[in-house]
Structure formats: structure tokens, C-alpha cells
Design a protein around this motif. Structure first.
Motif, PDB file in Angstrom:
ATOM      1  N   ALA A 148      61.669  63.762 -76.080  1.00 54.09           N
ATOM      2  CA  ALA A 148      61.878  63.359 -74.658  1.00 54.09           C
ATOM      3  C   ALA A 148      60.841  64.019 -73.660  1.00 54.09           C
ATOM      4  O   ALA A 148      60.913  63.594 -72.486  1.00 54.09           O
ATOM      5  N   GLY A 149      59.881  64.840 -74.304  1.00 52.87           N
ATOM      6  CA  GLY A 149      58.892  65.454 -73.514  1.00 52.87           C
ATOM      7  C   GLY A 149      59.439  66.850 -72.653  1.00 52.87           C
ATOM      8  O   GLY A 149      58.590  67.134 -71.869  1.00 52.87           O
ATOM      9  N   LEU A 184      54.884  66.914 -82.173  1.00 53.95           N
ATOM     10  CA  LEU A 184      55.597  65.784 -82.246  1.00 53.95           C
ATOM     11  C   LEU A 184      55.683  64.913 -81.085  1.00 53.95           C
ATOM     12  O   LEU A 184      55.664  63.648 -80.952  1.00 53.95           O
ATOM     13  N   GLY A 185      55.993  65.775 -80.032  1.00 53.77           N
ATOM     14  CA  GLY A 185      56.100  64.641 -78.744  1.00 53.77           C
ATOM     15  C   GLY A 185      55.023  63.879 -78.406  1.00 53.77           C
ATOM     16  O   GLY A 185      55.042  63.085 -77.980  1.00 53.77           O
ATOM     17  N   ASN A 186      53.738  64.829 -78.555  1.00 52.26           N
ATOM     18  CA  ASN A 186      52.418  63.914 -78.262  1.00 52.26           C
ATOM     19  C   ASN A 186      52.311  62.865 -78.992  1.00 52.26           C
ATOM     20  O   ASN A 186      51.777  61.753 -78.558  1.00 52.26           O
ATOM     21  N   VAL A 187      52.637  62.964 -80.428  1.00 53.47           N
ATOM     22  CA  VAL A 187      52.307  61.965 -81.566  1.00 53.47           C
ATOM     23  C   VAL A 187      53.147  60.797 -80.955  1.00 53.47           C
ATOM     24  O   VAL A 187      53.005  59.508 -81.053  1.00 53.47           O
ATOM     25  N   ASP A 188      54.421  61.056 -80.580  1.00 52.15           N
ATOM     26  CA  ASP A 188      55.441  59.927 -80.389  1.00 52.15           C
ATOM     27  C   ASP A 188      54.940  59.201 -79.082  1.00 52.15           C
ATOM     28  O   ASP A 188      55.128  58.091 -78.962  1.00 52.15           O
ATOM     29  N   ALA A 189      54.528  60.055 -78.023  1.00 58.51           N
ATOM     30  CA  ALA A 189      54.142  59.118 -77.122  1.00 58.51           C
ATOM     31  C   ALA A 189      52.804  58.394 -77.137  1.00 58.51           C
ATOM     32  O   ALA A 189      52.708  57.306 -76.722  1.00 58.51           O
ATOM     33  N   ARG A 190      51.907  58.803 -78.184  1.00 52.66           N
ATOM     34  CA  ARG A 190      50.611  58.153 -78.364  1.00 52.66           C
ATOM     35  C   ARG A 190      50.960  56.899 -79.303  1.00 52.66           C
ATOM     36  O   ARG A 190      50.442  55.969 -79.115  1.00 52.66           O
ATOM     37  N   LEU A 191      51.923  57.081 -80.173  1.00 46.75           N
ATOM     38  CA  LEU A 191      52.554  55.864 -80.731  1.00 46.75           C
ATOM     39  C   LEU A 191      52.875  54.645 -80.027  1.00 46.75           C
ATOM     40  O   LEU A 191      52.668  53.540 -80.172  1.00 46.75           O
ATOM     41  N   ARG A 192      53.802  55.064 -79.028  1.00 49.01           N
ATOM     42  CA  ARG A 192      54.345  54.018 -78.276  1.00 49.01           C
ATOM     43  C   ARG A 192      53.255  53.643 -77.280  1.00 49.01           C
ATOM     44  O   ARG A 192      53.450  52.321 -77.002  1.00 49.01           O
ATOM     45  N   SER A 193      52.490  54.266 -76.833  1.00 48.04           N
ATOM     46  CA  SER A 193      51.423  53.771 -75.965  1.00 48.04           C
ATOM     47  C   SER A 193      50.501  52.942 -76.814  1.00 48.04           C
ATOM     48  O   SER A 193      50.163  51.859 -76.023  1.00 48.04           O
ATOM     49  N   ALA A 194      50.146  53.172 -77.858  1.00 51.36           N
ATOM     50  CA  ALA A 194      49.281  52.092 -78.688  1.00 51.36           C
ATOM     51  C   ALA A 194      49.943  50.936 -79.203  1.00 51.36           C
ATOM     52  O   ALA A 194      49.464  49.925 -78.981  1.00 51.36           O
ATOM     53  N   PHE A 195      51.362  51.154 -79.516  1.00 51.54           N
ATOM     54  CA  PHE A 195      51.864  49.952 -80.257  1.00 51.54           C
ATOM     55  C   PHE A 195      53.466  49.404 -79.601  1.00 51.54           C
ATOM     56  O   PHE A 195      53.769  48.200 -80.020  1.00 51.54           O
ATOM     57  N   GLY A 196      53.541  50.138 -78.600  1.00 43.32           N
ATOM     58  CA  GLY A 196      54.849  49.699 -77.984  1.00 43.32           C
ATOM     59  C   GLY A 196      56.129  50.754 -78.464  1.00 43.32           C
ATOM     60  O   GLY A 196      56.160  51.275 -79.297  1.00 43.32           O
TER      61      GLY A 196
END
Length: 374
Positions: A322-323, A332-344
Motif C-alpha cells: 500500500a506504500g 516490494l512496493g516499488n516493484v508492485d507499483a511499476r507492474l501496475r503502471s506498466a500492465f494495469g
């Protein structure tokens, strides 16, 4: 109608109104790629003739806040008028219609007697103008010029969003590097130093692995990479960690060849593996095991990183994703945010963990996503 598709020339689209609609949409589409690069001299020059076609006007200009960027049509006219015309609209923020005295011309047959100057805005800030030079500015033409300016502004807004997203991704990658690198460099160099006297050849091999790993981690081009490249870097990382942990660390790597070309965000898997080592095995007595599995899952690749370490409180993991700035697992938070930004949002991390039960992190990525390429 040279240049139009054969089916359109043959009248397959229907009425003349239908064909006119298609021509308008097609012309707008031709201008879009340039405008999505932002408002620059190069993008303005590539798009300006298509914008003039939309209005069928004698001449149009694109400016930034104070100077001409591109002009099309009415070549005998003084193009240096466009910059000063822009400055008034930038200051006031609204569309204006100016008369012949604002656009003087020494050519006796010049038909241009009025100019419509409409603002181009991004995030409610005027960044330039769209200028339409005409014999007479009817109310309908003024409205049309404003609509075109609004559409151009929309494309420029999307360009700014793209640029902001790129800056954010770059900042997030820098944050990962800042977090991962000092810890890893210190431990790796210590491990290498331990072999310098006892096994110089082993020390040399580890130094080469270290050099290749850091070269990849600190590269400066592209926010995406292939799964193959990311896994190659992880293998180098684990070779160095095994030199430190020795027989305490067992690694299982199982990868389906068909998913190796899949594109993933740069440095998206490395932090998961480092977290498995740092937050799992380093705090565990005795030996530990890390499994990295990448499988074909139809239209997606399914990647998991699992350790049998000390595990984590699921509530803390929820706060990380949740950041929550109070947590210490930035990766972990960084990777999660970048995955969501790239793919939804459907493609965030899934974390399965509990105290004393190890941790499994699951990553799903589409095999193809528009605009995502290494």
C-alpha cells in the motif's frame, strides 16, 4: 483522392458525410504521433500541415509561449508575426480573433485579413498557441479552431503524462538502485576478498560476475527488459550470494523457454530475490532454499520467487504494497507499483507469507502489452 485506401475511393464507406468524417479522423490520426512527443519545433513541423488540412484554412501556425514553432501555407506572409500574437493569448488565456492591423502584409493580393489565436493548455497552463489565418473568421470557424486546439492540447496532455510516467519509473529504478546496491556491493566484495588468497581463480570468476551484474543494474537505457536478461542478472547475483552463504543456500531455477522473450519492467525480479535472501534466509538459522520458477500460462507468463525463510506478518506486507513509508521493504512496493503502471492493476504482486512459514511472491505479466517493449 490519391493516397486514400482503394475501398474509400470506390465509395464503400457510404455517403459523402461518412467519407468526410473518415477523412477528418484520418487526418487527425496522421498528426497524433508527432504531437504525442510534446510541443517541440520538430513535432510542430511534422503535425502542422495536417492541422491545416483539418480546417482547410489558408495558413496556420503553432507556437510555444513566445515564438513560432511551425507554419504552413500563406508563404508570402510574415511568419515572425506569430510569436508576438501568441504572447497576448498566453497572458490572457482565452481565444482571440485579431484583425488585419495585427497581421500586416505588403503583398497586395493577400487574402489573410483575420487570425484566430487559440491557447494550447497542459494541466491548466497555457504552453503555446494554435493560430489560424483566414480571410474572414466566422463564428463556426472560430469554434472549429478552438476544437482543434482542444484536441491538440489533449494530445500534448497525454505526452506530458507519458513523460511524467517515464520520469516516475526512472526515479523508482534509482530508488531501487540506492537501496539494493550498497548492501549487495558490501557483501559481495567481502565474499570475493575471502577467496583472494585461498582460491585466486574463484575470486577472479566472482569479480567477473560482479562486474556483469553491476553493469546490468546500472545501465541507463530503457525501462523494460526481457525476462531472459532479468534472469541472467539474477543468476549472477545468486552466484555471488552462494559464495557468501556457501552450502547454506540452495537455489532452484526452473524456466520455460517460451517465456524468456516476455518483457518485464527493468529490475522487477531482482528485488524479489534479494528480499528472499535478506528478509528470509539471512535471519534464519541453518540452511535455506530459494526457488525461482517461470511458467507459460496461456497469454501470460507466471513467475514465482519462493523462500523457506522466516516469513513475514501478512499485515506488514499489505502495508508495504500500500506504500506505507514506515515499512522497510521499499523494493516490494516499488516493484508492485511499476507492474501496475506498466500492465494495469490486475498485474500487481501476490504475496503469500506468514511468520515461520517462508514467503512466496507471484508475478503475472502479459506476453504482449501495447507500448511495452525492451
Amino acid at each position: 483522392m490519391a493516397g486514400w485506401p482503394g475501398w474509400l475511393r470506390r465509395g464503400h464507406l457510404g455517403t459523402e458525410a461518412d467519407r468526410a468524417t473518415f477523412r477528418t479522423l484520418h487526418t487527425a490520426a496522421l498528426a497524433t504521433p508527432a504531437l504525442r512527443a510534446g510541443l517541440t519545433e520538430a513535432s510542430a513541423q511534422r503535425s502542422v500541415r495536417h492541422l491545416r488540412s483539418l480546417l482547410a484554412s489558408p495558413a496556420v501556425a503553432l507556437t510555444d509561449r513566445e515564438r513560432l514553432l511551425a507554419w504552413d501555407g500563406g508563404q508570402h506572409h510574415h511568419q515572425d508575426q506569430a510569436g508576438p500574437l501568441a504572447q497576448g493569448v498566453v497572458a490572457e488565456g482565452g481565444t482571440v480573433v485579431l484583425q488585419r492591423d495585427a497581421i500586416p502584409c505588403g503583398h497586395p493580393g493577400c487574402p489573410l485579413r483575420q487570425v484566430i489565436v487559440a491557447p494550447l493548455t497542459v494541466e491548466e497552463r497555457v504552453i503555446g498557441t494554435f493560430q489560424v489565418f483566414v480571410p474572414s473568421a466566422s463564428a463556426a470557424l472560430v469554434r472549429a479552431a478552438e476544437e482543434v486546439a482542444g484536441w491538440v492540447s489533449g494530445q500534448l496532455e497525454l505526452a506530458e503524462l507519458d513523460a511524467s510516467r517515464t520520469r516516475l519509473m526512472e526515479a523508482e529504478v534509482r530508488a531501487l538502485r540506492a537501496q539494493i546496491s550498497p548492501h549487495f556491493v558490501y557483501n559481495s566484495l567481502n565474499a570475493i576478498a575471502s577467496f583472494v588468497r585461498t582460491d585466486p581463480e574463484r575470486a577472479r570468476e566472482l569479480l567477473l560476475e560482479f562486474a556483469d551484474f553491476t553493469r546490468y543494474s546500472f545501465r541507463r537505457h530503457g525501462e523494460f527488459t526481457t525476462l531472459a536478461e532479468e534472469l541472467n542478472s539474477i543468476e549472477r547475483y545468486l552466484v555471488l550470494e552462494k559464495a557468501r552463504f556457501g552450502d547454506r543456500l540452495t537455489v532452484v531455477l526452473r524456466v520455460a523457454p517460451e517465456v524468456l522473450p516476455v518483457v518485464v519492467p527493468f529490475l522487477s525480479l531482482q528485488p524479489l530475490v534479494e528480499n528472499a535472501v535478506r528478509h528470509g534466509l539471512e535471519q534464519k538459522a541453518g540452511s535455506g532454499r530459494i526457488s525461482i520458477i517461470a511458467e507459460d500460462n496461456g497469454s501470460e507468463a507466471m513467475i514465482s520467487v519462493e523462500d523457506d525463510g522466516v516469513g513475514e506478518d501478512p499485515e506488514k506486507v499489505r502495508r508495504v504494497l500500500a506504500g506505507d513509508p514506515e515499512t522497510d521493504s521499499v523494493g516490494l512496493g516499488n516493484v508492485d507499483a511499476r507492474l501496475r503502471s506498466a500492465f494495469g492493476d490486475d498485474y500487481g504482486l501476490v504475496v503469500e507469507t506468514a511468520p515461520s512459514a517462508g514467503t512466496k511472491v507471484i508475478v503475472r505479466v502479459p506476453k504482449y502489452a501495447p507500448g511495452v517493449h525492451p
